[in-house]
Design an enzyme around this catalytic site. Structure first.
Site, PDB file in Angstrom:
ATOM      1  N   ASP A  63       0.848  -1.190   0.000  1.00 24.35           N
ATOM      2  CA  ASP A  63       0.000   0.000   0.000  1.00 24.35           C
ATOM      3  C   ASP A  63       0.889   1.248   0.000  1.00 24.35           C
ATOM      4  O   ASP A  63       1.796   1.364   0.820  1.00 24.35           O
ATOM      5  CB  ASP A  63      -0.898  -0.032   1.252  1.00 24.35           C
TER       6      ASP A  63
ATOM      7  N   ASP B 229       2.799   4.897  -5.538  1.00 25.88           N
ATOM      8  CA  ASP B 229       2.037   6.142  -5.404  1.00 25.88           C
ATOM      9  C   ASP B 229       2.930   7.347  -5.683  1.00 25.88           C
ATOM     10  O   ASP B 229       3.703   7.776  -4.837  1.00 25.88           O
ATOM     11  CB  ASP B 229       1.438   6.229  -3.996  1.00 25.88           C
TER      12      ASP B 229
ATOM     13  N   GLU C 134      -2.049   5.860  -8.681  1.00 26.31           N
ATOM     14  CA  GLU C 134      -3.084   6.876  -8.383  1.00 26.31           C
ATOM     15  C   GLU C 134      -2.941   8.095  -9.277  1.00 26.31           C
ATOM     16  O   GLU C 134      -1.823   8.582  -9.493  1.00 26.31           O
ATOM     17  CB  GLU C 134      -2.942   7.279  -6.905  1.00 26.31           C
TER      18      GLU C 134
ATOM     19  N   HIS D  64      -7.523  10.371   3.626  1.00 23.84           N
ATOM     20  CA  HIS D  64      -6.948   9.376   4.548  1.00 23.84           C
ATOM     21  C   HIS D  64      -7.144   9.800   6.006  1.00 23.84           C
ATOM     22  O   HIS D  64      -7.015  10.974   6.332  1.00 23.84           O
ATOM     23  CB  HIS D  64      -5.453   9.217   4.278  1.00 23.84           C
TER      24      HIS D  64
ATOM     25  N   GLY E 170      -9.046   5.988   1.571  1.00 28.45           N
ATOM     26  CA  GLY E 170      -9.627   6.874   2.578  1.00 28.45           C
ATOM     27  C   GLY E 170     -11.105   6.638   2.800  1.00 28.45           C
ATOM     28  O   GLY E 170     -11.888   7.586   2.872  1.00 28.45           O
TER      29      GLY E 170
ATOM     30  N   VAL F  31      -9.327   0.353   3.657  1.00 33.09           N
ATOM     31  CA  VAL F  31      -9.800   0.780   4.976  1.00 33.09           C
ATOM     32  C   VAL F  31      -8.735   0.468   6.023  1.00 33.09           C
ATOM     33  O   VAL F  31      -8.060  -0.558   5.943  1.00 33.09           O
ATOM     34  CB  VAL F  31     -11.155   0.110   5.334  1.00 33.09           C
TER      35      VAL F  31
HETATM   36 ZN    ZN Z   1      -4.412   5.228   0.753  1.00 28.00          ZN
END
Ligand code: ZN
Length: 291
Positions: free
Chosen positions: A79, A101, A131, A173, A202, A224
């Site tokens: 993540d 990211d 993203e 977030h 988020g 989550v």
């Molecule tokens: Zn995130």
């Protein structure tokens, strides 16, 4: 069973539902979440991020062992991977997916860095999430900030070759300052243009109705973390542990996390969406203290 995130999300995209992606910190929550997925007969994506561990490959390896024993499809995703070094560490840990990211960078730089990761891990059968637009922190939440442009999203997906695209539609977030405002029209437009697996970051504090609607409107993966930790913290805070009951500390946390994830799996619409379900599954009762 251990699967790639692409295997999970392509199905979710085709059938218009979402899969839950809780972040894990240890074996205890990983077990609780996989047990929840088995109880709900649902696929699940476990997220691991650097801020939550400094030993990513170790946590990856033990989570792979748990996923392999599971009777439902489980993917393990890095993540918010920040750079190619973190991605390499995730590959070493057996992750079946990575998020890179670079959403805070300019468009061209974002594309270049994401493409580098896609070229590196796709030959290994590992999926990539990236993203476009930027989902910020709830502490300085401002509705309408950093939202994803639908045309840019389509271009981004084509130019990078990713497997899942995180979009910014008004979530943030962590805990929100103020009330979240989700731009469903924008989400529906992105989905109509891309027809691609979309990710919502988020989701904590966003509210059940908003999440249900987002999952109906094109979101296929719901990240989550905060809501789950809060549920465990609230439960422990309200529980008086006396004498040998103190040995129930971890089982209480595990039970609360399992119940919370079951509720959230139901909200995403992925109940009974597991496939190739065989075998006894994860051995139960691992997090117990028997006198
Ligand atoms: Zn995130």
């Amino acid at each position: 069973m251990l699967v790639s995130m692409k295997q999970i999300l392509d199905r979710a995209n085709a059938a218009n539902y979402a899969v839950l992606a809780p972040d894990i910190f240890s074996e205890i929550d990983a077990r609780a979440f996989i047990e929840a997925a088995e109880d709900m007969n649902a696929p699940l994506i476990l997220g691991v991020a650097y801020p939550t561990t400094n030993d990513l490959s170790f946590l990856g390896r033990i989570t792979v062992m748990l996923a392999q024993q599971s009777r439902v499809p489980i993917a393990i995703n890095l993540d918010h991977g920040a750079d190619i070094v973190q991605v390499a560490e995730a590959v070493r840990g057996g992750f079946t997916s990575v998020m890179i990211d670079c959403s805070m960078l300019a468009y061209e730089e974002n594309v270049a860095r994401v493409k580098e990761v896609v070229d590196m891990v796709h030959p290994l059968g590992i999926s990539v999430e990236a993203e476009i637009g930027h989902v910020g922190s709830g502490e300085d939440y401002e509705a309408g900030k950093g939202l994803t442009d639908p045309e840019e999203a389509l271009r981004f997906i084509k130019e990078t070759g990713i497997d899942a695209c995180a979009v910014s539609i008004g979530t943030a977030h962590g805990a929100y300052k103020g009330t979240p405002h989700l731009d469903f029209e924008r989400l529906e437009k992105i989905k109509a243009m891309t027809q691609f697996p979309l990710v919502l970051h988020g989701s904590s504090g966003t509210g059940e109705e908003n999440i249900r609607r987002a999952c109906r409107s094109g979101i296929n993966k719901v990240n989550v973390c905060n809501d789950l930790l809060k549920a465990a913290y609230t439960k422990i805070s309200g529980t008086e542990l006396v004498g040998n009951q103190v040995y129930d500390f971890w089982p209480i946390i595990a039970d609360t996390l399992r119940d919370s994830v079951k509720q959230q799996i139901d909200i995403t619409g992925s109940t009974d969406k597991a496939w190739n379900v065989t075998g006894p599954g994860l051995p139960r009762g691992a997090v117990t203290m028997k006198e």
